[in-house]
Design a protein around this motif. Structure first.
Motif, short mmCIF file in Angstrom:
data_model
loop_
_atom_site.label_atom_id
_atom_site.label_comp_id
_atom_site.label_asym_id
_atom_site.label_seq_id
_atom_site.Cartn_x
_atom_site.Cartn_y
_atom_site.Cartn_z
N HIS A 109 0.78 -1.33 -0.17
CA HIS A 109 0.05 -0.01 -0.05
C HIS A 109 1.00 1.34 -0.14
O HIS A 109 0.36 2.44 0.17
CB HIS A 109 -0.89 0.13 1.13
CG HIS A 109 -2.05 -1.11 1.19
ND1 HIS A 109 -3.09 -1.23 0.37
CD2 HIS A 109 -2.12 -2.28 2.06
CE1 HIS A 109 -3.53 -2.51 0.48
NE2 HIS A 109 -3.07 -3.00 1.43
N HIS A 110 2.02 1.04 0.01
CA HIS A 110 3.10 2.38 -0.24
C HIS A 110 3.36 2.73 -1.55
O HIS A 110 3.10 2.04 -2.54
CB HIS A 110 4.33 1.77 0.43
CG HIS A 110 4.42 1.36 1.70
ND1 HIS A 110 3.61 0.67 2.44
CD2 HIS A 110 5.26 2.12 3.06
CE1 HIS A 110 3.92 0.48 3.58
NE2 HIS A 110 4.68 1.53 3.86
N ARG A 111 3.46 4.30 -1.70
CA ARG A 111 3.87 4.74 -3.00
C ARG A 111 5.21 5.28 -2.98
O ARG A 111 5.83 5.61 -1.80
CB ARG A 111 2.87 6.06 -2.90
CG ARG A 111 1.57 6.06 -3.37
CD ARG A 111 0.84 4.66 -3.28
NE ARG A 111 -0.56 4.83 -3.67
CZ ARG A 111 -1.58 4.31 -2.85
NH1 ARG A 111 -1.39 3.92 -1.75
NH2 ARG A 111 -2.79 4.23 -3.45
N PRO A 112 5.91 4.98 -3.91
CA PRO A 112 7.35 5.75 -4.08
C PRO A 112 7.14 6.98 -4.44
O PRO A 112 6.51 7.52 -4.98
CB PRO A 112 7.77 4.90 -5.25
CG PRO A 112 6.70 4.60 -6.13
CD PRO A 112 5.52 4.37 -5.34
N LEU A 113 8.35 7.75 -3.69
CA LEU A 113 8.43 9.18 -3.95
C LEU A 113 10.06 9.24 -4.28
O LEU A 113 10.79 9.25 -3.44
CB LEU A 113 8.08 9.97 -2.72
CG LEU A 113 8.34 11.45 -2.80
CD1 LEU A 113 7.19 11.99 -3.87
CD2 LEU A 113 8.11 12.16 -1.32
N VAL A 114 10.36 9.62 -5.56
CA VAL A 114 11.72 9.58 -5.87
C VAL A 114 12.13 11.18 -6.06
O VAL A 114 11.59 11.86 -6.88
CB VAL A 114 11.79 8.93 -7.24
CG1 VAL A 114 13.24 9.10 -7.64
CG2 VAL A 114 11.23 7.43 -7.15
N LEU A 115 13.25 11.21 -5.21
CA LEU A 115 13.66 12.75 -5.10
C LEU A 115 14.84 12.79 -6.18
O LEU A 115 15.78 12.05 -6.09
CB LEU A 115 14.34 13.27 -3.85
CG LEU A 115 13.18 13.16 -2.40
CD1 LEU A 115 13.71 13.50 -1.24
CD2 LEU A 115 11.89 14.02 -2.98
N CYS A 116 14.73 13.87 -7.10
CA CYS A 116 15.94 14.18 -7.98
C CYS A 116 16.27 15.73 -7.59
O CYS A 116 15.50 16.46 -7.58
CB CYS A 116 15.39 14.19 -9.41
SG CYS A 116 14.61 12.46 -10.11
N ASP A 117 17.50 15.61 -7.56
CA ASP A 117 18.08 17.02 -6.86
C ASP A 117 17.38 17.52 -5.57
O ASP A 117 17.11 18.54 -5.62
CB ASP A 117 18.00 18.04 -8.13
CG ASP A 117 18.70 17.85 -9.32
OD1 ASP A 117 19.80 17.15 -9.34
OD2 ASP A 117 17.89 18.10 -10.46
#
Length: 127
Positions: free
Chosen positions: A92-100
């Protein structure tokens, strides 16, 4: 019969989202509190060690004065990647990908600070 606890739990679920915070991109994502490279598009379950890193990199966002409910709604719309769906702890988790060091989601910018955690602000700088 629906009781008050069920109604309250349902309302709370709509105001909460669990995200795993990564650095990098969707094909070479590294958990914010880990070192393993994770392919979010991979179809199979993750190794236990990688799951531990992802659990350590999980942030629960609750709609509040500092986190607009619109931001939570937008994050909840991010699809759960196949590799999370195949892993019971993360389905049930969502990915949050940080760029810079940041990520744009709708009208919001999300940044991660080791001391403050995940910070949400409007793109124009208002909170």
């Amino acid at each position: 019969m629906i009781d008050e606890n069920t109604t309250l739990r349902s309302a709370m679920d709509e105001e909460v989202v669990d995200v795993v915070v990564f650095r990098g991109d969707h094909h070479a994502a590294i958990p914010i509190d880990g070192a393993s490279v994770v392919d979010l598009a991979a179809p199979g379950p993750l190794a236990r060690e990688v799951c531990a890193e992802l659990t350590d990199s999980t942030v629960r966002l609750l709609a509040s004065p500092d986190v607009p409910s619109e931001a939570v709604d937008l994050l909840r719309q991010i699809p759960v990647p196949p590799t999370f769906q195949a892993t019971p702890w993360l389905r049930h988790h969502r990915p949050l990908v940080l760029c810079d060091e940041q990520c744009s989601v709708g009208a919001f910018v999300l940044t991660y600070d080791a001391d403050l955690g995940l910070c949400v602000s409007a793109k124009d700088g208002d909170r």
